[in-house]
Design a protein around this motif. Structure first.
Motif, PDB file in Angstrom:
ATOM      1  N   GLN A 125     -12.922  20.446  21.563  1.00 27.75           N
ATOM      2  CA  GLN A 125     -11.022  21.727  20.885  1.00 27.75           C
ATOM      3  C   GLN A 125     -11.906  22.093  19.509  1.00 27.75           C
ATOM      4  OE1 GLN A 125      -9.479  21.295  17.466  1.00 27.75           O
ATOM      5  NE2 GLN A 125     -11.183  20.656  16.376  1.00 27.75           N
ATOM      6  N   GLY A 126     -12.839  22.234  19.014  1.00 30.85           N
ATOM      7  CA  GLY A 126     -13.049  22.994  18.167  1.00 30.85           C
ATOM      8  C   GLY A 126     -13.576  24.479  19.241  1.00 30.85           C
ATOM      9  N   PHE A 127     -14.420  24.782  19.908  1.00 31.76           N
ATOM     10  CA  PHE A 127     -14.768  26.090  20.474  1.00 31.76           C
ATOM     11  C   PHE A 127     -13.538  25.771  21.671  1.00 31.76           C
ATOM     12  CE2 PHE A 127     -19.271  24.067  20.629  1.00 31.76           C
ATOM     13  CZ  PHE A 127     -19.891  25.151  20.041  1.00 31.76           C
ATOM     14  N   ILE A 128     -12.415  25.690  21.910  1.00 32.10           N
ATOM     15  CA  ILE A 128     -11.866  26.064  22.034  1.00 32.10           C
ATOM     16  C   ILE A 128     -10.363  26.727  21.665  1.00 32.10           C
ATOM     17  CG2 ILE A 128      -8.972  25.067  23.604  1.00 32.10           C
ATOM     18  CD1 ILE A 128     -11.238  25.367  25.781  1.00 32.10           C
ATOM     19  N   ALA A 129     -10.164  26.400  20.508  1.00 30.19           N
ATOM     20  CA  ALA A 129      -9.372  26.798  19.456  1.00 30.19           C
ATOM     21  C   ALA A 129     -10.018  28.161  19.372  1.00 30.19           C
ATOM     22  CB  ALA A 129      -8.895  25.855  18.125  1.00 30.19           C
ATOM     23  N   MET A 130     -11.096  28.549  18.269  1.00 28.14           N
ATOM     24  CA  MET A 130     -11.776  29.128  18.358  1.00 28.14           C
ATOM     25  C   MET A 130     -11.748  30.642  19.506  1.00 28.14           C
ATOM     26  SD  MET A 130     -15.639  27.863  16.704  1.00 28.14           S
ATOM     27  CE  MET A 130     -16.055  29.303  16.823  1.00 28.14           C
ATOM     28  N   ALA A 131     -12.373  30.145  20.591  1.00 31.26           N
ATOM     29  CA  ALA A 131     -11.943  30.671  21.880  1.00 31.26           C
ATOM     30  C   ALA A 131     -10.544  31.900  21.826  1.00 31.26           C
ATOM     31  CB  ALA A 131     -12.220  30.195  23.311  1.00 31.26           C
ATOM     32  N   ILE A 132      -9.567  30.739  21.974  1.00 30.96           N
ATOM     33  CA  ILE A 132      -8.055  31.440  21.961  1.00 30.96           C
ATOM     34  C   ILE A 132      -7.559  32.306  21.237  1.00 30.96           C
ATOM     35  CG2 ILE A 132      -5.842  30.445  21.928  1.00 30.96           C
ATOM     36  CD1 ILE A 132      -6.489  28.059  23.595  1.00 30.96           C
ATOM     37  N   LEU A 133      -8.632  31.930  19.669  1.00 23.13           N
ATOM     38  CA  LEU A 133      -8.577  32.890  18.375  1.00 23.13           C
ATOM     39  C   LEU A 133      -8.716  34.006  18.667  1.00 23.13           C
ATOM     40  CD1 LEU A 133      -8.485  29.918  15.413  1.00 23.13           C
ATOM     41  CD2 LEU A 133      -6.121  31.687  16.341  1.00 23.13           C
ATOM     42  N   TYR A 134     -10.087  34.300  18.678  1.00 23.23           N
ATOM     43  CA  TYR A 134     -10.833  35.447  19.046  1.00 23.23           C
ATOM     44  C   TYR A 134     -10.138  36.152  20.591  1.00 23.23           C
ATOM     45  CZ  TYR A 134     -14.913  32.915  16.108  1.00 23.23           C
ATOM     46  OH  TYR A 134     -15.217  33.166  15.411  1.00 23.23           O
ATOM     47  N   GLY A 135      -9.535  35.487  21.413  1.00 25.85           N
ATOM     48  CA  GLY A 135      -8.844  36.316  22.325  1.00 25.85           C
ATOM     49  C   GLY A 135      -8.033  37.267  21.831  1.00 25.85           C
ATOM     50  N   VAL A 136      -6.893  36.113  21.338  1.00 26.33           N
ATOM     51  CA  VAL A 136      -5.766  37.025  20.175  1.00 26.33           C
ATOM     52  C   VAL A 136      -6.227  37.881  19.585  1.00 26.33           C
ATOM     53  CG1 VAL A 136      -3.555  36.473  19.447  1.00 26.33           C
ATOM     54  CG2 VAL A 136      -4.893  34.879  21.238  1.00 26.33           C
ATOM     55  N   ILE A 137      -7.189  37.895  19.106  1.00 23.08           N
ATOM     56  CA  ILE A 137      -7.416  38.830  18.475  1.00 23.08           C
ATOM     57  C   ILE A 137      -8.195  40.227  18.869  1.00 23.08           C
ATOM     58  CG2 ILE A 137      -9.312  39.584  15.976  1.00 23.08           C
ATOM     59  CD1 ILE A 137      -9.011  36.507  14.968  1.00 23.08           C
ATOM     60  N   GLY A 138      -9.046  39.665  19.075  1.00 24.97           N
ATOM     61  CA  GLY A 138      -9.448  41.334  20.266  1.00 24.97           C
ATOM     62  C   GLY A 138      -8.314  42.016  21.525  1.00 24.97           C
ATOM     63  N   VAL A 139      -7.761  41.134  21.620  1.00 25.07           N
ATOM     64  CA  VAL A 139      -6.180  41.806  22.685  1.00 25.07           C
ATOM     65  C   VAL A 139      -6.015  42.716  21.810  1.00 25.07           C
ATOM     66  CG1 VAL A 139      -4.680  41.283  23.958  1.00 25.07           C
ATOM     67  CG2 VAL A 139      -6.649  40.010  24.690  1.00 25.07           C
ATOM     68  N   CYS A 140      -5.591  42.197  20.720  1.00 24.43           N
ATOM     69  CA  CYS A 140      -3.622  42.334  20.115  1.00 24.43           C
ATOM     70  C   CYS A 140      -4.936  42.843  18.769  1.00 24.43           C
ATOM     71  CB  CYS A 140      -2.988  41.377  19.321  1.00 24.43           C
ATOM     72  SG  CYS A 140      -2.677  40.350  20.720  1.00 24.43           S
ATOM     73  N   PHE A 141      -6.202  43.754  18.120  1.00 23.32           N
ATOM     74  CA  PHE A 141      -6.090  43.825  17.463  1.00 23.32           C
ATOM     75  C   PHE A 141      -5.865  44.913  16.927  1.00 23.32           C
ATOM     76  CE2 PHE A 141      -9.982  45.617  14.411  1.00 23.32           C
ATOM     77  CZ  PHE A 141     -10.342  44.604  13.731  1.00 23.32           C
ATOM     78  N   ASP A 142      -5.763  46.199  17.347  1.00 25.01           N
ATOM     79  CA  ASP A 142      -4.757  47.260  16.688  1.00 25.01           C
ATOM     80  C   ASP A 142      -3.889  46.782  16.191  1.00 25.01           C
ATOM     81  OD1 ASP A 142      -7.446  49.063  17.549  1.00 25.01           O
ATOM     82  OD2 ASP A 142      -6.441  49.657  19.427  1.00 25.01           O
ATOM     83  N   GLU A 143      -2.935  45.869  17.143  1.00 18.90           N
ATOM     84  CA  GLU A 143      -1.760  45.643  16.604  1.00 18.90           C
ATOM     85  C   GLU A 143      -1.449  44.933  15.402  1.00 18.90           C
ATOM     86  OE1 GLU A 143      -2.493  45.664  19.531  1.00 18.90           O
ATOM     87  OE2 GLU A 143      -1.237  47.231  20.347  1.00 18.90           O
ATOM     88  N   LEU A 144      -2.344  44.032  15.313  1.00 24.26           N
ATOM     89  CA  LEU A 144      -2.606  42.891  14.110  1.00 24.26           C
ATOM     90  C   LEU A 144      -3.433  43.550  12.836  1.00 24.26           C
ATOM     91  CD1 LEU A 144      -4.210  39.997  15.778  1.00 24.26           C
ATOM     92  CD2 LEU A 144      -2.066  39.842  14.919  1.00 24.26           C
ATOM     93  N   ALA A 145      -4.113  45.000  12.993  1.00 22.89           N
ATOM     94  CA  ALA A 145      -4.126  45.660  12.140  1.00 22.89           C
ATOM     95  C   ALA A 145      -2.934  46.392  10.691  1.00 22.89           C
ATOM     96  CB  ALA A 145      -4.791  47.042  12.323  1.00 22.89           C
ATOM     97  N   LYS A 146      -1.520  45.824  11.707  1.00 22.88           N
ATOM     98  CA  LYS A 146      -0.506  46.709  11.291  1.00 22.88           C
ATOM     99  C   LYS A 146       0.265  45.361  10.299  1.00 22.88           C
ATOM    100  CE  LYS A 146       0.189  50.230  14.669  1.00 22.88           C
ATOM    101  NZ  LYS A 146       1.085  50.922  15.427  1.00 22.88           N
ATOM    102  N   LEU A 147       0.080  43.768  11.089  1.00 22.59           N
ATOM    103  CA  LEU A 147       0.468  43.027  10.404  1.00 22.59           C
ATOM    104  C   LEU A 147      -0.821  42.303   9.459  1.00 22.59           C
ATOM    105  CD1 LEU A 147       2.443  42.459  13.879  1.00 22.59           C
ATOM    106  CD2 LEU A 147       3.283  43.046  11.255  1.00 22.59           C
ATOM    107  N   ARG A 148      -0.671  42.624   8.842  1.00 24.93           N
ATOM    108  CA  ARG A 148      -2.599  42.122   8.041  1.00 24.93           C
ATOM    109  C   ARG A 148      -2.665  40.655   7.592  1.00 24.93           C
ATOM    110  NH1 ARG A 148      -2.491  45.594   1.943  1.00 24.93           N
ATOM    111  NH2 ARG A 148      -0.377  44.806   0.926  1.00 24.93           N
TER     112      ARG A 148
END
Length: 617
Positions: A431-454
């Motif tokens: 479950q730790g690996f799966i949760a990390m995969a989801i979080l890294y994927g969300v940050i990678g896909v939405c990195f530019d948008e998340l930079a505005k939502l610090r």
């Protein structure tokens, strides 16, 4: 309760005692006495020493919340493992903040990459050598060696300076890197030894994994202490003080020094205990026991650990656990079994390990992949924080940002402790690996948008460390100590940990250059892919059953025992009258425990029965 009743009976006169048993009076006094006795606590008649021992082993609220039934800190081996693990984590991470201070005083000089690489290289050597020494000469002796190395290397790191030897010139960074290598050897040796000692410090299978997770949680405490210490020293000495970075490095020797003094104090207590009983004759050594303590086999028995467990724990099983003699030794009738055992080496035990390749892929492979993520993202942390809060202009701000991430990650260690024991470590790691995969994927896909939502970016990035600690960061440390057999456990634990540090070296070397080449968001997507591979390796290669799991015969015996307890409980339910205690008695005690006079057919003649019956009418 029976002993309490006997003590109370002895405290009254014979005539009063007769009234209690209904010979000369009513039974109300006896009934009241019984109620008082049954309400009394078993600790009421304890001696002061026994009461202190009882309270020492009772868990406090925090440990009960984590699911412990006994106070884990009562074990000296666990305390040793926790302090040594804290010392290791502090010494590993303090150099990153120290190099920022040194950069402002001495300039860069490529010192950061040199010191980091030297530390990781030393840890790989220490994990391999420390694990093998632990299996060969005993866990305590090996732990003493690696902790002494930590003490000396920490002090040497704090005293680093430029050195001129003949025609060679060593800069302060080169000198520091040399000491950091030896410090890494000491820190690396702690990994397999601390996990193995913790797993072998208890005979309770259910809490063994929880204890290893508790030991590993000290890593999080060490991580959070580094920025706290740096912030305090900055406020006292200033950012440009040469003494500040030396104090930060030198404080890494304090836990080892405290352990050394504690070990000396324990030896003094043991010697005084032995001298007090020196007049007692030694137990004879039988002809079957003598071969067990001779030759190379003696080296594999940690007598110091056995004595420590003997003096600090009154549990016979802990002594058996500390000595850790293989079951084949118990067959003293077979001379060939003993001869074969004496000739076997650690390599032979490793070869005889069942499913060795699969287990190594499950422990070493997943540890390698996880440390690629963990150490790579530790270096990548500065990039994310700069995107969220802007570039830090002061060292104090850098320390504050690091403290924020460490504080978000710390609860993950304690969630792991609470969950392990209820959930198999294999599932926690998955479950730790799966949760990390989801979080890294969300940050990678939405990195530019998340930079505005610090703040959202910080929460998501901090959550990757939370699920790392509530997942593979804890379980990769734990699994080698519970799935390998005791004879080669420390060595294979060291091999798995060394594989992890090889992954750390890979992640530390390639993450920042990759971020500059392909972009930050793609590095995060690569981390998501590595997490998925870690999940698949865990599913395929980490065994569901461990050395701590019960065999089929043990499971059947436990099932039979539970059925017997249920039948006994049902019988007790039927025997309960007027809210009496749920315990069945027989014979004379059965009638004493009830609100009756003693039946005359036990102690008196039939004529007395008739007279007592007529008088009652």
């Amino acid at each position: 309760e029976e002993s309490n009743f006997e003590n109370a009976s002895k405290a009254v006169s014979p005539s009063t005692e007769a009234n209690y048993f209904g010979v000369n009076g009513t039974t109300s006094e006896f009934s009241n006495k019984i109620q008082v006795i049954e309400r009394s606590s078993p600790q009421d008649n304890m001696t002061p020493a026994a009461s202190e021992h009882h309270h020492q082993h009772r868990p406090n609220f925090f440990f009960r919340l984590l699911g412990f039934t006994k106070n884990p800190l009562a074990s000296p081996d666990l305390r040793l493992s926790m302090v040594s693990n804290f010392s290791t984590s502090y010494n590993v991470v303090n150099v990153s903040l120290v190099l920022d201070v040194m950069n402002g005083i001495y300039g860069d000089g490529n010192g950061k990459s040199l010191c980091s690489s030297a530390l990781i290289a030393g840890m790989i050597v220490g994990q391999l050598v420390g694990g093998a020494i632990g299996d060969k000469f005993g866990r305590h002796k090996a732990m003493t060696i690696v902790m002494m190395l930590q003490i000396l290397a920490s002090i040497g790191s704090a005293l680093s300076c430029q050195i001129h030897v003949l025609s060679s010139h060593f800069t302060i960074y080169t000198t520091l890197a040399m000491f950091r290598f030896f410090l890494g050897v000491g820190c690396g040796g702690v990994y397999p030894l601390a996990a193995t000692m913790t797993a072998e410090s208890t005979s309770t299978k259910a809490e063994r994994g929880k204890l290893v997770a508790l030991t590993f949680s000290m890593q999080g405490v060490g991580y959070i202490c580094v920025p706290i210490v740096q912030c305090l020293l900055i406020s006292l000495l200033g950012e440009d003080s040469d003494s500040m970075w030396r104090l930060i490095l030198g404080l890494g020797s304090v836990p080892g020094v405290c352990l050394s003094f504690a070990r000396i104090a324990r030896r003094v207590r043991h010697q005084s205990h032995e001298s007090a009983y020196a007049h007692e004759p030694d137990l004879p050594i039988s002809e079957h026991t003598a071969p067990l303590l001779s030759g190379s086999q003696h080296n594999n028995i940690d007598m110091d650990g056995a004595l420590s467990s003997f003096h600090d724990q009154s549990d016979e099983s802990s002594i058996t656990e500390a000595v850790s003699i293989s079951p084949s030794i118990a067959d003293t009738n077979s001379v060939m079994a003993l001869d074969t055992l004496e000739e076997m080496t650690i390599v032979d035990y490793i070869r005889n390990e069942s499913n060795l390749i699969r287990k190594l892929i499950g422990t070493a492979g997943t540890w390698f992949l996880f440390d690629v993520l963990f150490y790579g993202n530790t270096l990548f942390e500065r990039v994310v924080l700069d995107e969220a809060f802007g570039q830090s202009e002061t060292i104090a701000q850098t320390a504050t940002d690091t403290l924020l991430i460490s504080a978000m990650a710390l609860p993950g260690y304690f969630v792991s402790i609470a969950v392990i024991g209820r959930v198999n470590p294999r599932y926690v790691q998955m479950q730790g690996f799966i949760a990390m995969a989801i979080l890294y994927g969300v940050i990678g896909v939405c990195f530019d948008e998340l930079a505005k939502l610090r703040y959202l970016l910080i929460v998501l990035y901090g959550s990757t460390f939370f699920f790392a600690n509530f997942g593979p960061n804890a379980t990769t440390f734990m699994l080698p100590s519970i799935i390998y057999s005791p004879r080669c456990r420390s060595t294979l634990n060291g091999v798995s940990a060394a594989s992890g540090k090889a992954g750390a070296l890979l992640g530390a070397s390639f993450f920042e250059p990759m971020a500059d080449t392909i972009g930050d968001q793609y590095v995060m997507l690569i981390c998501a892919g590595v997490s998925i591979v870690g999940f698949l390796l865990t599913y395929a290669c980490v065994p569901l059953r461990t050395q701590d799991d019960d065999s089929e015969d043990e499971l059947a015996e436990k099932k039979k025992s539970r059925k017997k307890e249920r039948r006994k409980s049902q019988m007790n339910e039927e025997n309960v009258r007027n809210g009496e205690v749920r315990k069945s008695y027989s014979g004379y005690e059965f009638w004493r425990r009830r609100n009756f006079s003693v039946p005359s057919f036990i102690d008196y003649a039939d004529s007395d029965v008739e007279s007592s019956a007529s008088s009652s009418d």
